[in-house]
Design a protein around this motif. Structure first.
Motif, PDB file in Angstrom:
ATOM      1  N   LEU A   7       0.844  -1.187   0.000  1.00 42.84           N
ATOM      2  CA  LEU A   7       0.000   0.000   0.000  1.00 42.84           C
ATOM      3  C   LEU A   7       0.880   1.236   0.000  1.00 42.84           C
ATOM      4  CD1 LEU A   7      -2.676  -1.078   2.642  1.00 42.84           C
ATOM      5  CD2 LEU A   7      -3.014  -0.906   0.181  1.00 42.84           C
ATOM      6  N   SER A   8       0.361   2.307  -0.544  1.00 39.38           N
ATOM      7  CA  SER A   8       1.131   3.554  -0.603  1.00 39.38           C
ATOM      8  C   SER A   8       0.740   4.462   0.556  1.00 39.38           C
ATOM      9  CB  SER A   8       0.867   4.263  -1.936  1.00 39.38           C
ATOM     10  OG  SER A   8      -0.516   4.536  -2.080  1.00 39.38           O
ATOM     11  N   ARG A   9       1.647   5.307   0.955  1.00 36.23           N
ATOM     12  CA  ARG A   9       1.356   6.298   1.990  1.00 36.23           C
ATOM     13  C   ARG A   9       0.571   7.450   1.384  1.00 36.23           C
ATOM     14  NH1 ARG A   9       7.203   6.146   2.406  1.00 36.23           N
ATOM     15  NH2 ARG A   9       7.901   4.542   3.875  1.00 36.23           N
ATOM     16  N   ASP A  10      -0.232   8.096   2.213  1.00 42.12           N
ATOM     17  CA  ASP A  10      -0.890   9.325   1.784  1.00 42.12           C
ATOM     18  C   ASP A  10      -0.443  10.469   2.685  1.00 42.12           C
ATOM     19  OD1 ASP A  10      -2.216   8.889   4.144  1.00 42.12           O
ATOM     20  OD2 ASP A  10      -4.194   8.598   3.258  1.00 42.12           O
ATOM     21  N   HIS A  11      -1.042  11.642   2.527  1.00 41.03           N
ATOM     22  CA  HIS A  11      -0.565  12.798   3.284  1.00 41.03           C
ATOM     23  C   HIS A  11      -0.824  12.642   4.776  1.00 41.03           C
ATOM     24  CE1 HIS A  11      -4.828  13.675   2.590  1.00 41.03           C
ATOM     25  NE2 HIS A  11      -4.780  14.522   3.602  1.00 41.03           N
ATOM     26  N   HIS A  12      -1.857  11.857   5.169  1.00 38.09           N
ATOM     27  CA  HIS A  12      -2.100  11.650   6.591  1.00 38.09           C
ATOM     28  C   HIS A  12      -0.966  10.844   7.237  1.00 38.09           C
ATOM     29  CE1 HIS A  12      -6.368  12.720   5.669  1.00 38.09           C
ATOM     30  NE2 HIS A  12      -6.258  13.278   6.848  1.00 38.09           N
ATOM     31  N   THR A  13      -0.385   9.930   6.497  1.00 42.23           N
ATOM     32  CA  THR A  13       0.733   9.159   7.035  1.00 42.23           C
ATOM     33  C   THR A  13       1.863  10.086   7.462  1.00 42.23           C
ATOM     34  OG1 THR A  13       0.139   7.493   5.355  1.00 42.23           O
ATOM     35  CG2 THR A  13       2.158   7.138   6.612  1.00 42.23           C
ATOM     36  N   TYR A  14       2.184  11.043   6.609  1.00 42.42           N
ATOM     37  CA  TYR A  14       3.256  11.987   6.928  1.00 42.42           C
ATOM     38  C   TYR A  14       2.842  12.949   8.041  1.00 42.42           C
ATOM     39  CZ  TYR A  14       5.651  10.464   2.667  1.00 42.42           C
ATOM     40  OH  TYR A  14       6.302   9.721   1.712  1.00 42.42           O
ATOM     41  N   LEU A  15       1.595  13.378   8.030  1.00 43.64           N
ATOM     42  CA  LEU A  15       1.175  14.380   9.005  1.00 43.64           C
ATOM     43  C   LEU A  15       1.080  13.808  10.411  1.00 43.64           C
ATOM     44  CD1 LEU A  15      -1.485  16.209   6.845  1.00 43.64           C
ATOM     45  CD2 LEU A  15       0.721  17.092   7.562  1.00 43.64           C
ATOM     46  N   TYR A  16       0.754  12.528  10.554  1.00 41.36           N
ATOM     47  CA  TYR A  16       0.760  11.922  11.888  1.00 41.36           C
ATOM     48  C   TYR A  16       2.184  11.876  12.440  1.00 41.36           C
ATOM     49  CZ  TYR A  16      -4.063  10.430  11.087  1.00 41.36           C
ATOM     50  OH  TYR A  16      -5.413  10.409  10.849  1.00 41.36           O
ATOM     51  N   MET A  17       3.141  11.575  11.575  1.00 41.63           N
ATOM     52  CA  MET A  17       4.541  11.595  12.026  1.00 41.63           C
ATOM     53  C   MET A  17       4.982  13.017  12.362  1.00 41.63           C
ATOM     54  SD  MET A  17       5.663   8.480  12.069  1.00 41.63           S
ATOM     55  CE  MET A  17       7.440   8.725  12.114  1.00 41.63           C
ATOM     56  N   ALA A  38       8.903  14.314  -0.857  1.00 42.25           N
ATOM     57  CA  ALA A  38       7.737  13.529  -1.271  1.00 42.25           C
ATOM     58  C   ALA A  38       6.615  14.409  -1.791  1.00 42.25           C
ATOM     59  CB  ALA A  38       7.233  12.683  -0.102  1.00 42.25           C
ATOM     60  N   GLN A  39       6.822  15.720  -1.785  1.00 43.06           N
ATOM     61  CA  GLN A  39       5.832  16.701  -2.265  1.00 43.06           C
ATOM     62  C   GLN A  39       4.501  16.558  -1.513  1.00 43.06           C
ATOM     63  OE1 GLN A  39       5.587  16.201  -6.515  1.00 43.06           O
ATOM     64  NE2 GLN A  39       7.568  17.177  -6.865  1.00 43.06           N
ATOM     65  N   VAL A  40       4.611  16.450  -0.193  1.00 39.54           N
ATOM     66  CA  VAL A  40       3.434  16.352   0.679  1.00 39.54           C
ATOM     67  C   VAL A  40       3.201  17.722   1.303  1.00 39.54           C
ATOM     68  CG1 VAL A  40       2.422  15.255   2.713  1.00 39.54           C
ATOM     69  CG2 VAL A  40       3.865  13.929   1.156  1.00 39.54           C
ATOM     70  N   ASP A  41       2.028  18.276   1.071  1.00 36.61           N
ATOM     71  CA  ASP A  41       1.683  19.575   1.633  1.00 36.61           C
ATOM     72  C   ASP A  41       1.222  19.426   3.076  1.00 36.61           C
ATOM     73  OD1 ASP A  41       2.260  20.901  -0.718  1.00 36.61           O
ATOM     74  OD2 ASP A  41       0.219  20.656  -1.504  1.00 36.61           O
ATOM     75  N   ILE A  42       1.494  20.456   3.852  1.00 34.70           N
ATOM     76  CA  ILE A  42       1.039  20.483   5.243  1.00 34.70           C
ATOM     77  C   ILE A  42      -0.400  20.989   5.267  1.00 34.70           C
ATOM     78  CG2 ILE A  42       1.433  21.456   7.535  1.00 34.70           C
ATOM     79  CD1 ILE A  42       4.347  21.766   6.838  1.00 34.70           C
ATOM     80  N   ASN A  43      -1.282  20.238   5.903  1.00 28.96           N
ATOM     81  CA  ASN A  43      -2.668  20.677   6.006  1.00 28.96           C
ATOM     82  C   ASN A  43      -2.897  21.364   7.341  1.00 28.96           C
ATOM     83  OD1 ASN A  43      -2.706  18.585   7.819  1.00 28.96           O
ATOM     84  ND2 ASN A  43      -4.369  17.470   6.849  1.00 28.96           N
ATOM     85  N   MET A  44      -4.163  21.581   7.696  1.00 30.64           N
ATOM     86  CA  MET A  44      -4.494  22.302   8.918  1.00 30.64           C
ATOM     87  C   MET A  44      -3.934  21.603  10.156  1.00 30.64           C
ATOM     88  SD  MET A  44      -5.963  24.820  10.446  1.00 30.64           S
ATOM     89  CE  MET A  44      -7.097  25.589   9.308  1.00 30.64           C
ATOM     90  N   MET A  45      -4.038  20.271  10.199  1.00 35.38           N
ATOM     91  CA  MET A  45      -3.533  19.535  11.357  1.00 35.38           C
ATOM     92  C   MET A  45      -2.039  19.742  11.543  1.00 35.38           C
ATOM     93  SD  MET A  45      -3.750  15.451  12.101  1.00 35.38           S
ATOM     94  CE  MET A  45      -2.362  15.095  11.023  1.00 35.38           C
ATOM     95  N   GLY A  46      -1.286  19.714  10.446  1.00 38.97           N
ATOM     96  CA  GLY A  46       0.153  19.929  10.536  1.00 38.97           C
ATOM     97  C   GLY A  46       0.506  21.334  10.980  1.00 38.97           C
TER      98      GLY A  46
END
Length: 610
Positions: free
Chosen positions: A496-506, A530-538
C-alpha cells in the motif's frame, strides 16, 4: 452477475408464458448459432407464434376449435404489445449481465426489437429504454435509442426529454452540463413544456457539475412559473451547497423551500443532519430530529446512522449517539454495518475504548455483522485518542461483562481497559492480529490509524492531556522508534502507498516532543521531497510547538504560510498572532526611545520630544 442472469431469464420466460397459447406450442430447437443468445431464441419463437396466429386469423389456415387469442387479430397484437416493455427490459438484462462475456457488450438494437415483433412502436417503450439507460449511466445506448426514435413518426414528449437530460449525469463536469442544456434548448425549440421532473433532472445535472449560478437561475424560473420544487430537488440543491461548504447559504435556501410549500421528507432531513455534522451544529441537528419525530415521520436505519455520526463531531455529545442507538433498537429497525461505524466514530472522539469494545462485541455476536476495514480504523482511532485523555471506564451505558477484547479470544467476557500507553499499544497490536486472522483487507486509512496509536504514545501534545492526570512529559522513546519503523515498513509490507495523513501523523509526533529539532527538520525535508503539503492539522501542530518554545518568529511565519494558502486560521491563533505583533512593535518602540534618549543631552530637548 450470474444471479441477475438467472433472474432475467426467468422474467423473460414468465412474460412469454403470459401470451395466450404460447405454452401449448412446440418449437423445434434452433440450430446452434454463436451469435444468438437465449433471449434471441425465445424472442424468435415468440415471433413465429405471432405469425402463425396472424395467418390463422386471416383465414389462411383452418382455425378450428383451439382458437386461443380471440376473433380479431388486434387482440393478438395487443397481447404481445402489452408485453413489449417487460421483454425489452429482460432482453437488455440478459445482454448486460449474461453469463457469457460476448453478450455483455452487445449493442442495444431498439429498431430490431420492434421489427422482431412486426408491431408499431410505442413512444412509451422508447421512453422506458432511454430512462433505463440514464439510470445505468449508459450514454451511448441511450443516444442510440433516441436516434432510433427520431427516425420514426413519433414526436418526443416531456418524458423523453427528461430522460435525455438525466442521461447526461454520466458525462463528466462541463460536458454533461453542455449536453443537458442542449437537450433543454431542443425541447424548447420543439415547443414541449417542461414539468417539475424535467426541472429536477436538469438541476441534478447542473448541481453535479457545480454550476451554482445556473441552478439558481432555473430555481428562479420555477418561481416565475409557480412550479413548487419537490423534496428531491430540495435535497439536490442543499447537497450542492454542502459540497461547496456554504452552510449558511444552504440554511437560507432550506427556509425558502419551506416557505414555498416544499416540506422536507426523510432524504431532506438526512441532508440537513449532514450539514449539521459538517458545521458541528449538533444542537441544531437534534432540534430537527425532534421536529421529525413530532411530525410522525418514520425514521430509517440510514437516518439513525447519520444522527449517530452527527453526535460524534463534538465530544460532549458522543453519549447522545448511544441514546439514539437505543432508540433505533426500540423502533424495531435492525442496525447495519454503517450503524457500528457511526458508533465507533462516537467512541473515537472521546477515546472511549471500553464502549468501543462493548458495541463491537454486540454487533458481532448479537446482530451477526462482521467487522470491515472501516470498523478497525475507528477502533484504532479510539485507542490513539485515548492516549491523550483520561481513561474512560465502563459507565452506566455499559456492562463490564459485555466488554470484548478482540484478539486471541473474541468471546472473552471481560476486558480491563489498559491505563498505560505501552499496554494500549499492545492492545492495538492484538486488534491488528485479529484483523489479519479474519482476513479483513487493510487499506491505507486503517494503517494510518494504527500508526497514529504509536505516534500518540510517543508524545501527545500537553494541551490535549487532562490537567488532573499526570503524564510523562516526553512520551515513550520506544514508541517513537516503533513509529519510525512502522512509517518505513508498514505500508510497504502490505503493498500500500502512503498518503498525506501518514506523513502528518509523524509530523504531529515530532512537533509534540520536546527538543529533537534536528529530527523535526529532517522529517520536514522528507515531506518536501515527497511533495506532501502540510494541512491544517500539521500547521496546528507546528503552532503548538513554537508556542511552547516561545518561538514567535516561527508562529508568525506559520500563520503567514496559512494565510498564503487560504487556510481558515482559528480565532485563537489570529488573536495570538496579533498579541505577538503588538509585543514586538512595543519592544521596538521602547528600544527606539531608549536610543533617542541616550543621544539627547539636553533635558529641554527631551521634554520637547515627548
Amino acid at each position: 452477475d450470474k444471479a441477475r442472469y438467472v433472474r432475467a431469464k426467468k422474467a423473460l420466460k414468465k412474460a412469454a408464458s403470459k401470451v395466450p397459447g404460447y405454452r401449448k406450442q412446440k418449437f423445434r430447437a434452433p440450430k446452434p448459432d454463436k451469435n444468438l443468445s437465449d433471449s434471441d431464441i425465445m424472442l424468435k419463437n415468440l415471433q413465429k407464434f405471432a405469425d402463425k396466429e396472424a395467418a390463422r386469423l386471416e383465414g389462411k389456415e383452418d382455425v378450428g376449435d383451439d382458437l386461443i387469442l380471440g376473433e380479431h387479430m388486434e387482440i393478438q397484437r395487443e397481447a404481445i404489445a402489452m408485453l413489449s416493455n417487460v421483454l425489452l427490459e429482460a432482453e437488455e438484462n440478459l445482454r448486460m449481465h449474461g453469463s457469457k462475456s460476448k453478450y455483455a457488450d452487445a449493442p442495444l438494437k431498439v429498431d430490431h426489437f420492434f421489427a422482431l415483433y412486426g408491431l408499431p412502436e410505442e413512444l412509451k417503450s422508447y421512453n422506458k429504454v432511454i430512462h433505463e439507460c440514464a439510470r445505468r449511466g449508459d450514454v451511448d445506448k441511450g443516444l442510440k435509442a433516441f436516434s432510433a426514435l427520431k427516425k420514426t413518426s413519433f414526436e418526443p414528449d416531456v418524458f423523453t426529454y427528461t430522460s435525455m437530460i438525466l442521461l447526461n449525469r454520466a458525462n463528466p463536469g462541463a460536458l454533461g452540463i453542455e449536453q443537458a442544456l442542449r437537450v433543454w434548448d431542443d425541447m424548447a425549440f420543439e415547443g414541449v413544456l417542461p414539468n417539475v421532473h424535467t426541472y429536477g433532472a436538469l438541476i441534478e445535472v447542473l448541481s453535479k457539475g457545480n454550476a451554482v449560478s445556473k441552478v439558481e437561475d432555473f430555481l428562479h424560473e420555477m418561481d416565475k412559473k409557480n412550479i413548487t420544487p419537490t423534496p428531491p430537488i430540495a435535497a439536490t440543491v442543499l447537497n450542492m451547497y454542502i459540497r461547496r461548504n456554504e452552510i449558511e447559504k444552504m440554511w437560507e435556501t432550506y427556509i425558502d423551500f419551506c416557505y414555498k410549500g416544499c416540506l422536507p421528507d426523510e432524504v431532506t432531513y438526512n441532508v440537513l443532519f449532514k450539514a449539521c455534522a459538517r458545521n458541528k451544529e449538533v444542537e441544531r441537528g437534534l432540534a430537527l430530529y425532534n421536529d421529525m419525530k413530532v411530525d410522525g415521520m418514520d425514521v430509517s436505519v440510514r437516518t439513525y446512522n447519520t444522527l449517530i455520526y452527527m453526535c460524534s463531531v463534538r465530544q460532549p455529545f458522543y453519549l447522545k449517539g448511544f441514546e439514539i442507538f437505543r432508540e433505533l433498537l426500540d423502533s424495531g429497525n435492525r442496525p447495519d454495518a454503517g450503524t457500528l461505524s457511526s458508533l465507533l466514530s462516537c467512541t473515537s472522539v472521546a477515546g472511549d475504548v471500553a464502549n468501543a469494545m462493548r458495541v463491537t462485541r454486540q454487533f458481532i455476536h448479537t446482530f451477526k455483522i462482521p467487522l470491515n476495514a472501516s470498523h478497525y480504523e475507528r477502533i484504532f482511532t479510539t485507542i490513539a485518542t485515548s492516549m491523550s485523555l483520561p481513561v474512560v471506564r465502563l459507565d452506566d451505558l455499559s456492562n463490564p461483562d459485555e466488554a470484548l477484547a478482540l484478539g486471541e479470544n473474541r468471546k472473552a467476557k471481560e476486558v480491563s481497559v489498559p491505563e498505560k500507553r505501552e499496554e494500549r499499544v499492545r492492545f492495538a497490536e492484538a486488534i491488528l492480529a485479529d484483523m489479519d486472522a479474519h482476513e479483513v483487507q487493510a487499506n491505507t486509512r486503517v494503517l494510518n490509524a494504527y500508526l497514529r496509536v504509536f505516534t500518540m504514545a510517543a508524545g501527545p501534545p500537553p494541551e490535549e492531556t487532562a490537567p488532573d492526570k499526570k503524564r510523562e512529559e516526553h512520551g515513550s522513546q520506544e514508541s517513537r522508534e516503533a513509529a519510525e519503523e512502522l512509517f518505513e515498513n508498514l505500508h510497504v509490507s502490505r503493498s500500500l502507498s502512503r498518503d498525506h495523513h501518514t506523513y502528518l501523523y509523524m509530523l504531529e509526533m515530532y512537533c509534540a516532543r520536546w527538543g529533537e529539532e534536528d529530527k523535526l527538520q529532517a522529517f520536514m525535508d522528507v515531506m518536501r521531497k515527497a511533495q506532501v503539503d502540510i494541512n491544517m492539522m500539521g500547521y496546528l501542530a507546528l503552532l503548538k510547538r513554537y508556542e511552547r518554545q516561545e518561538n514567535y518568529e516561527g508562529i508568525l511565519d506559520t500563520l503567514h504560510g496559512m494565510r498564503q494558502r487560504n487556510f481558515r486560521i482559528p480565532k485563537f491563533w489570529i488573536k495570538r498572532g496579533e498579541e505577538i505583533v503588538t509585543e514586538i512593535l512595543e519592544a521596538k518602540e521602547k528600544k527606539r526611545l531608549e536610543r533617542a534618549l541616550d543621544d539627547l543631552k539636553d533635558v529641554e530637548k527631551v521634554s520637547d520630544v515627548f
